[in-house]
Design a protein around this motif. Structure first.
Motif, PDB file in Angstrom:
ATOM      1  N   ILE A  94      33.964  26.417  31.930  1.00  0.00           N
ATOM      2  CA  ILE A  94      35.573  26.787  31.715  1.00  0.00           C
ATOM      3  C   ILE A  94      35.890  27.947  32.224  1.00  0.00           C
ATOM      4  O   ILE A  94      36.341  28.020  32.989  1.00  0.00           O
ATOM      5  CB  ILE A  94      35.902  26.840  30.227  1.00  0.00           C
ATOM      6  N   PHE A  95      35.100  28.978  31.600  1.00  0.00           N
ATOM      7  CA  PHE A  95      35.750  30.377  32.936  1.00  0.00           C
ATOM      8  C   PHE A  95      35.744  30.658  34.049  1.00  0.00           C
ATOM      9  O   PHE A  95      36.618  31.048  34.733  1.00  0.00           O
ATOM     10  CB  PHE A  95      35.433  31.204  31.204  1.00  0.00           C
ATOM     11  N   LEU A  96      34.475  30.204  34.068  1.00  0.00           N
ATOM     12  CA  LEU A  96      33.792  30.585  35.524  1.00  0.00           C
ATOM     13  C   LEU A  96      34.780  29.195  36.282  1.00  0.00           C
ATOM     14  O   LEU A  96      35.263  29.670  38.168  1.00  0.00           O
ATOM     15  CB  LEU A  96      32.474  30.239  36.083  1.00  0.00           C
ATOM     16  N   SER A  97      35.019  28.841  36.147  1.00  0.00           N
ATOM     17  CA  SER A  97      35.821  28.039  37.086  1.00  0.00           C
ATOM     18  C   SER A  97      37.064  28.009  37.146  1.00  0.00           C
ATOM     19  O   SER A  97      37.826  27.947  38.039  1.00  0.00           O
ATOM     20  CB  SER A  97      36.039  26.372  36.531  1.00  0.00           C
ATOM     21  N   ILE A  98      38.124  28.580  36.399  1.00  0.00           N
ATOM     22  CA  ILE A  98      39.112  29.760  36.557  1.00  0.00           C
ATOM     23  C   ILE A  98      39.174  30.276  37.472  1.00  0.00           C
ATOM     24  O   ILE A  98      39.574  30.626  38.398  1.00  0.00           O
ATOM     25  CB  ILE A  98      39.582  29.697  34.669  1.00  0.00           C
ATOM     26  N   VAL A  99      37.938  31.274  37.648  1.00  0.00           N
ATOM     27  CA  VAL A  99      37.284  32.038  38.155  1.00  0.00           C
ATOM     28  C   VAL A  99      37.375  31.316  39.607  1.00  0.00           C
ATOM     29  O   VAL A  99      37.999  31.814  40.514  1.00  0.00           O
ATOM     30  CB  VAL A  99      36.656  33.310  37.751  1.00  0.00           C
ATOM     31  N   ALA A 100      36.992  30.737  39.682  1.00  0.00           N
ATOM     32  CA  ALA A 100      36.458  29.509  41.161  1.00  0.00           C
ATOM     33  C   ALA A 100      37.936  29.901  41.874  1.00  0.00           C
ATOM     34  O   ALA A 100      38.057  29.644  43.281  1.00  0.00           O
ATOM     35  CB  ALA A 100      35.390  28.839  40.859  1.00  0.00           C
TER      36      ALA A 100
ATOM     37  N   ILE B  38      33.862  31.251  49.652  1.00  0.00           N
ATOM     38  CA  ILE B  38      33.502  30.270  50.236  1.00  0.00           C
ATOM     39  C   ILE B  38      32.012  30.144  48.736  1.00  0.00           C
ATOM     40  O   ILE B  38      31.973  29.256  47.634  1.00  0.00           O
ATOM     41  CB  ILE B  38      31.764  30.490  51.448  1.00  0.00           C
ATOM     42  N   VAL B  39      31.938  31.640  47.639  1.00  0.00           N
ATOM     43  CA  VAL B  39      31.162  31.641  46.578  1.00  0.00           C
ATOM     44  C   VAL B  39      31.925  31.341  45.100  1.00  0.00           C
ATOM     45  O   VAL B  39      31.267  30.434  44.586  1.00  0.00           O
ATOM     46  CB  VAL B  39      30.624  32.870  46.485  1.00  0.00           C
ATOM     47  N   SER B  40      33.456  30.481  45.857  1.00  0.00           N
ATOM     48  CA  SER B  40      33.923  30.069  44.553  1.00  0.00           C
ATOM     49  C   SER B  40      33.630  27.853  44.605  1.00  0.00           C
ATOM     50  O   SER B  40      33.606  28.339  43.451  1.00  0.00           O
ATOM     51  CB  SER B  40      35.357  29.613  44.913  1.00  0.00           C
ATOM     52  N   TYR B  41      32.918  27.790  45.549  1.00  0.00           N
ATOM     53  CA  TYR B  41      32.252  26.245  45.471  1.00  0.00           C
ATOM     54  C   TYR B  41      31.961  26.589  44.356  1.00  0.00           C
ATOM     55  O   TYR B  41      30.762  25.610  44.269  1.00  0.00           O
ATOM     56  CB  TYR B  41      32.505  25.813  47.217  1.00  0.00           C
TER      57      TYR B  41
ATOM     58  N   ALA C  43      27.731  28.969  36.142  1.00  0.00           N
ATOM     59  CA  ALA C  43      28.347  29.346  34.830  1.00  0.00           C
ATOM     60  C   ALA C  43      26.397  28.393  34.239  1.00  0.00           C
ATOM     61  O   ALA C  43      26.341  28.841  32.789  1.00  0.00           O
ATOM     62  CB  ALA C  43      28.834  28.394  34.263  1.00  0.00           C
ATOM     63  N   TRP C  44      26.249  27.163  34.612  1.00  0.00           N
ATOM     64  CA  TRP C  44      25.256  27.268  33.610  1.00  0.00           C
ATOM     65  C   TRP C  44      23.600  26.830  33.922  1.00  0.00           C
ATOM     66  O   TRP C  44      23.245  27.498  32.951  1.00  0.00           O
ATOM     67  CB  TRP C  44      24.921  25.223  34.123  1.00  0.00           C
TER      68      TRP C  44
END
Length: 480
Positions: free
Chosen positions: A358-364, A394-397, A403-404
């Motif tokens: 959840i956290f890293l999806s927001i960051v992305a 690019i890294v956001s993808y 995260a996993w």
């Protein structure tokens, strides 16, 4: 009728107040340090109590990295490139320090889970001794060969003739970095994550205050330029190590070193080194891949190196909270395996993985839409901003998968199985990421953008594979 209605609502209000009170009490315990047994309390609470101080600890670490590059960025692209090229060598040091830390955390956590606090104290002393010995060769190399090391990495004239003093200080004083890693690993493994947090806040707080003062000068304090950034780091982290040692002997809530522990224990040293070989190998493979990546990027000029360096610092800032949650997994897995509760260890990974995702999806999402603004905070040079923003977008993808990967890899490490992640890194970073970066950037003519896409492909792949391997469950059978 109205009186009865008010009475029926009252328990709900009391319940809400109770939940709020419980949350703030647990947050207070997490920050101050809890004496709770992490093998017995509710898993959600255990993750929270460990993750909060670890997140705050690493937020400060990443905050310093961002502040440092902010001030160095005002000295120009070559100054930022000096930091980036020096860090390629520090990555080697970090790989050893982190590899040792993985083993130390796993062993300390297992001893605490087994209720063997005396053996945990003995292990802590041996780990510190190893850290001192390991850091010495890096110090000598930095002091006497800093110019040569920068030249090997393709540094320009300013980097080699002026920036070398930064490299000299950073590598020459690497012992404080190594000790900071190892002693905080001791505290984290024991469950004293709050102590590790406070130490890093103090150390990096000093860094942040001294950074602009020593770089630009003020009053009687001369301007040391880029060298000042390295001096500030050594003073701040050196202070942190002194505090760590004092607290370790004073005693945390879960571990304490006594005078009787100050002796050489060959069997414990052997166990730490044996268990750390996989961790060191794991980190060396991952970190040295960055050396090759940065070497490829340096062929495209200082602007490319500067853009990549700024992007990495921003990524570090965003990922440190995620690593904090993942570090909680290592402690929980180690302690629960020591307490003979493998199912509880596995469940802690899944709980933390959801939070991390959840956290890293927001960051992305932030990276995708605000990449240029983020890089523009640290530099006004358009070509540097363009390259740094490209990497972030690019890294956001890959952040959803990453995260996993982070929690799965820490499950292996917390169990003491550092060899499996080493093999995984070897394949995906050395045999896939480096050749693919060269192929896409130079052979296919995609330039620096090709490097970024190669990183995305390799890191997405390694994340999916590691999570699949974790579900097989063989890590539960590791003996430490």
């Amino acid at each position: 009728m109205r009186e009865d209605s008010n009475k029926s609502i009252q328990p709900v209000n009391n319940s809400n107040q109770s939940v709020k009170s419980s949350f703030w009490n647990e947050l207070k315990d997490a920050i101050n340090g809890s004496e709770a047994d992490y093998t017995e309390i509710k898993l959600g609470k255990a993750v929270f109590l460990l993750a909060v101080p670890m997140i705050l600890e690493l937020i400060m670490e990443s905050t310093f990295a961002v502040v440092d590059i902010f001030f160095v960025g005002k000295l120009g692209a070559s100054a930022v490139a000096t930091v980036g090229l020096t860090e390629t060598y520090l990555f080697l040091l970090y790989s050893i320090g982190m590899g040792l830390s993985l083993a130390v955390t796993a062993i300390i956590a297992r001893r605490i889970g087994e209720k063997e606090k005396d053996k945990a104290g003995l292990t802590a002393v041996q780990a510190i001794l190893i850290a001192v010995i390991v850091s010495s060769p890096f110090a000598l190399a930095g002091i006497f060969f800093s110019k040569d090391l920068l030249a090997i990495m393709g540094g320009d004239e300013w980097v080699i003739e002026t920036g070398f003093r930064y490299t000299q200080w950073m590598l020459g004083g690497n012992g404080v970095i190594m000790l900071l890693f190892i002693i905080n690993a001791i505290f984290r493994g024991a469950g004293d994550a709050a102590i590790a947090m406070r130490v890093l806040w103090i150390a990096n707080g000093i860094n942040i205050v001294l950074d602009p003062l020593l770089i630009f000068g003020f009053g009687p304090v001369p301007a040391f330029g880029i060298e000042g950034a390295a001096i500030a780091t050594n003073i701040g982290r050196g202070t942190g190590v002194i505090i760590q040692l004092w607290l370790l002997f004073k005693g945390g809530k879960h571990i304490r070193v006594f005078k009787t522990h100050l002796k050489l224990q060959a069997d414990i040293i052997s166990n730490i080194l044996r268990k750390s070989l996989g961790g060191i190998g794991q980190m060396i493979v991952a970190m040295t891949s960055w050396i090759f990546i940065m070497r490829i990027i340096s062929d495209f000029g200082s602007a490319a190196v500067a853009g990549a360096t700024i992007a990495i610092r921003i990524m570090m800032f965003s990922m440190m909270p995620a690593w904090g949650m993942s570090n909680a997994v290592a402690t929980l897995v180690g302690q629960n395996l020591g307490a003979k509760k493998p199912d509880r260890a596995e469940k802690s990974v899944w709980i933390t993985g959801v939070w991390n995702m959840i956290f890293l999806s927001i960051v992305a999402v932030v990276f995708y839409f605000k990449s240029e603004i983020l890089v523009g905070i640290f530099t006004k040079e358009k070509d540097v901003i363009e390259i740094g923003a490209m990497w972030l977008k690019i890294v956001s993808y890959s952040y959803f998968v990453y995260a996993w990967w982070m929690v799965a890899i820490q499950a292996f490490n917390g169990a003491g199985d550092t060899l499996t992640p080493t093999k995984i890194n070897l394949v995906f970073f050395w045999l896939i990421q480096i050749p693919l970066s060269y192929l896409m950037s130079k052979v296919l003519g995609m330039d620096v953008e090709g490097v970024f896409w190669a990183i995305f492909i390799s890191e997405t792949s390694v994340g999916l594979f590691t999570l699949w391997l974790f579900t097989k469950g063989k890590w539960k059978e590791v003996v430490v």
